[in-house]
Write an enzyme that holds these catalytic residues in place. Structure first.
Site, mmCIF file in Angstrom:
data_model
loop_
_atom_site.group_PDB
_atom_site.id
_atom_site.type_symbol
_atom_site.label_atom_id
_atom_site.label_comp_id
_atom_site.label_asym_id
_atom_site.label_seq_id
_atom_site.Cartn_x
_atom_site.Cartn_y
_atom_site.Cartn_z
ATOM 1 N N GLU A 41 -4.896 2.623 -3.725
ATOM 2 C CA GLU A 41 -3.435 2.514 -3.805
ATOM 3 C C GLU A 41 -2.951 1.171 -3.298
ATOM 4 O O GLU A 41 -1.771 1.004 -2.965
ATOM 5 C CB GLU A 41 -2.782 3.656 -3.005
ATOM 6 C CG GLU A 41 -3.004 3.591 -1.502
ATOM 7 C CD GLU A 41 -4.297 4.243 -1.054
ATOM 8 O OE1 GLU A 41 -4.431 4.578 0.123
ATOM 9 O OE2 GLU A 41 -5.214 4.416 -1.895
ATOM 10 N N ASP A 50 0.853 -1.168 0.000
ATOM 11 C CA ASP A 50 0.000 0.000 0.000
ATOM 12 C C ASP A 50 0.901 1.234 0.000
ATOM 13 O O ASP A 50 1.862 1.325 0.788
ATOM 14 C CB ASP A 50 -0.897 0.012 1.246
ATOM 15 C CG ASP A 50 -1.914 1.124 1.200
ATOM 16 O OD1 ASP A 50 -2.993 0.892 0.625
ATOM 17 O OD2 ASP A 50 -1.625 2.210 1.733
#
Length: 642
Positions: A562, A519
């Site tokens: 993301e 992430d």
């Protein structure tokens, strides 16, 4: 193909066939059919008139015939009544005791019965051979318990009843099964050949409560006329019967006796059911709907003890017939008449039977009229049909060359078209030379085949082109369904489909499988500070870096936002951690310029490995996700694998 054949037939029907087959065949068929139809209805009308006349005569004669027995019963009773009243004034005060005691014997059950010799027979008293009065026999008598046997007037009534039964009954026995006299006090004196009625009577028999007695009392018969019972079962005689009862009163109106005749069921049914017109059936009813005799309801009538009303039947046909009968009697009166019952398709003939207020009914099905008419119409139709066949055969010989041969060629040509063979010239060459409608039709079919051929070729090319377009569209749709549009990596759906399959293969074939989740750190700050375009550029650069760092057998996907996931085949936890470290370091070298500034980013990683059979891809992702968030909480830009 069927449309083409239909068009051919329609063209033929508008030309030669219309002027030949239709103008002759249909014309003759219509004429024959009309003649048969008119003949049928003419004959039906004639037969109907004849039948109605015959039916009216029949029903009148049958009702008169049935009335004879009832009239005769009433005439007999009037004779008996007159004789009884003439003698009663002389006999009512006579000393009856010696003769009464001689004729009637006291029984142990409390009843009195007529002496047996009255039934078995004895010679009537006479003074000489010329005065011989014959033998008295077949008479039995019953006096119930409680009768006033000590009363002089009662005894005289009983003896006079016995004497008159002895005087008249034998002469009436050729028309009636019996003659009897009943007294209101519970007495019955009966003449019945070969049947000792009194001997079979139960000691508990309550004669005044029997229908053949109580219908003549003053309560039920205030007019004091002859009355008829319905059908009932006499248990003593073991017979079904109807009875005519006539009350006899003295000059003061005191009820003395009833004189009666019985008509046995078998005799009545035999006359009603067997003596009929062929194909019809007869029955007898009362005006109130009580069914006296009907061939279809003999058992029900007996089961109801003669008290069966038509309204109790579930047969809607006979209920409807009774309603018509009742309405007709109310409208036209108590006379012979014929009802046209269209609902049941029958004629109903009715006539009153004098005496018991019954109606004799004959049901005549209209189909009996149709049968001879149908035979005649069928014969006429048959002759016309033979004529039609002969004419059509002759017509066929003429049309064989003009119509049938070209039709055969057209059929072959149509079959060739259905088989995608469009060269019809060899088949239609001779027909095409004709100058009539067939020739023009042949030319039209040749032109049609050529046009179909051209259209077929064009259509095939169009189909091929359209098929290629559809295949391409299908491919693009499938790619879009499994690919993230921004990064061109696999999307979440594709990751789970391929990952689940890889997990199954690993468990079945052995080996190891690891999952890396990453992430981007503080990605929201990048979006908020530099805008979503810069954020999208970061995600694209991450996707490029991942593809450069992984093997062809590995799977990399954007799960959302993301967040990315990597599926590493044949890679244990240690190897997966090394791959993650390689990617982490690579991310730190990536520089993106935006608004004159240089932007760098880092990522946090979580790593998990398949450790046992039965684990699901969701389990590996969940564990990797937990370790990812441990890395976030440990300061970011690091890897957690335990």
């Amino acid at each position: 193909m069927k449309t083409y054949i239909k068009e051919i037939k329609q063209m033929i029907n508008k030309s030669l066939a219309k002027s030949t087959l239709l103008s002759i065949g249909i014309r003759i068929s219509i004429i024959v059919t009309i003649m048969a139809f008119l003949s049928y209805h003419h004959i039906v009308n004639i037969l109907e008139e004849q039948t109605l006349d015959k039916l009216e005569k029949y029903i009148t004669e049958r009702a008169d015939k049935e009335s004879i027995i009832f009239k005769l019963a009433q005439d007999n009773h009037n004779t008996f009544k007159q004789a009884y009243l003439e003698l009663w004034s002389k006999r009512k005060t006579a000393n009856a005791n010696p003769r009464f005691d001689q004729l009637f014997n006291k029984q142990n059950d409390g009843t009195l019965r007529l002496t047996t010799s009255a039934f078995t027979g004895f010679e009537r008293s006479h003074t000489s051979s010329s005065d011989y009065k014959g033998e008295s026999r077949w008479i039995s008598g019953f006096i119930g318990r409680g009768a006033p046997v000590a009363n002089k007037e009662f005894r005289n009534r009983v003896l006079l009843s016995y004497d008159l039964v002895d005087q008249f009954a034998q002469g009436w026995s050729n028309r009636f099964a019996n003659t009897y006299v009943s007294l209101p006090e519970g007495v019955n004196i009966v003449y019945w050949e070969n049947l000792n009625w009194a001997a079979g009577a139960s000691s508990d028999l309550d004669i005044p409560e029997e229908e053949w007695v109580y219908i003549a009392n003053k309560k039920n018969n205030p007019q004091r006329k002859s009355v008829w019972t319905g059908l009932y079962y006499d248990q003593t005689a073991d017979e079904w019967m109807v009875s005519c009862e006539t009350p006899i009163d003295d000059e003061k109106g005191e009820h003395l006796i009833n004189v009666g005749h019985d008509i046995l069921l078998n005799n009545l049914f035999q006359r009603v059911f067997d003596d009929r017109l062929e194909g019809t059936h007869n029955f007898i009813i009362r005006k109130d709907g009580r069914l006296i005799a009907h061939p279809s309801y003999v058992e029900l009538i007996q089961k109801a003890h003669g008290l069966l009303n038509i309204s109790e039947l579930k047969d809607t046909k006979i209920v409807s017939q009774y309603q018509n009968i009742s309405e007709s009697i109310d409208k036209y009166g108590n006379k012979p008449q014929i009802i046209n019952d269209s609902a049941s398709d029958v004629f109903i003939a009715i006539a009153p039977i004098e005496g018991p207020e019954w109606y004799f009914v004959t049901v005549y099905p209209k189909t009996l009229l149709a049968s001879p008419a149908q035979l005649t119409a069928q014969f006429i139709f048959f002759l016309g049909f033979i004529s039609l066949i002969v004419e059509l055969v002759m017509l066929y010989l003429v049309l064989l060359k003009k119509v049938l041969h070209p039709m055969e060629r057209f059929e072959k040509a149509s079959k060739l078209i259905s088989e995608a063979q469009y060269n019809l010239s060899p088949v239609l060459s001779d027909v095409n030379l004709r100058k009539d409608e067939m020739g023009r039709l042949s030319a039209a079919m040749l032109s049609m085949a050529e046009q179909i051929h051209k259209n077929t070729l064009t259509m095939e090319e169009t189909i091929k082109l359209r098929t290629k377009e559809l295949e391409l569209a299908k491919y693009l749709a499938e790619q879009q369904a499994r690919t993230d549009s921004l990064t061109e990596l696999a999307n979440r759906r594709s990751f789970f489909e391929i990952g689940s399959l890889a997990l199954q293969q690993t468990e079945e074939g052995g080996g190891t499988l690891s999952v890396v989740m990453l992430d981007v750190d503080k990605f929201k700050n990048i979006n908020d500070t530099y805008g979503h375009a810069v954020g999208d550029e970061v995600l694209k650069r991450i996707a490029t870096a991942l593809q450069q760092s992984l093997r062809p057998t590995d799977l990399c996907a954007r799960l959302g936002g993301e967040e990315f996931a990597i599926l590493l085949h044949n890679t244990d936890l240690h190897g997966a951690k090394k791959v993650a470290e390689k990617i982490r370091v690579l991310f730190t070298t990536i520089v993106i310029e935006a608004d004159g500034e240089k932007i760098q980013f880092t990522a946090s990683f979580g790593v998990s490995q398949l450790t046992s059979k039965g684990e699901q891809l969701d389990d590996l992702l969940k564990l990797a996700d937990e370790r990812l968030y441990k890395a976030k909480n440990s300061g970011r830009n690091c890897i957690v694998s335990q």
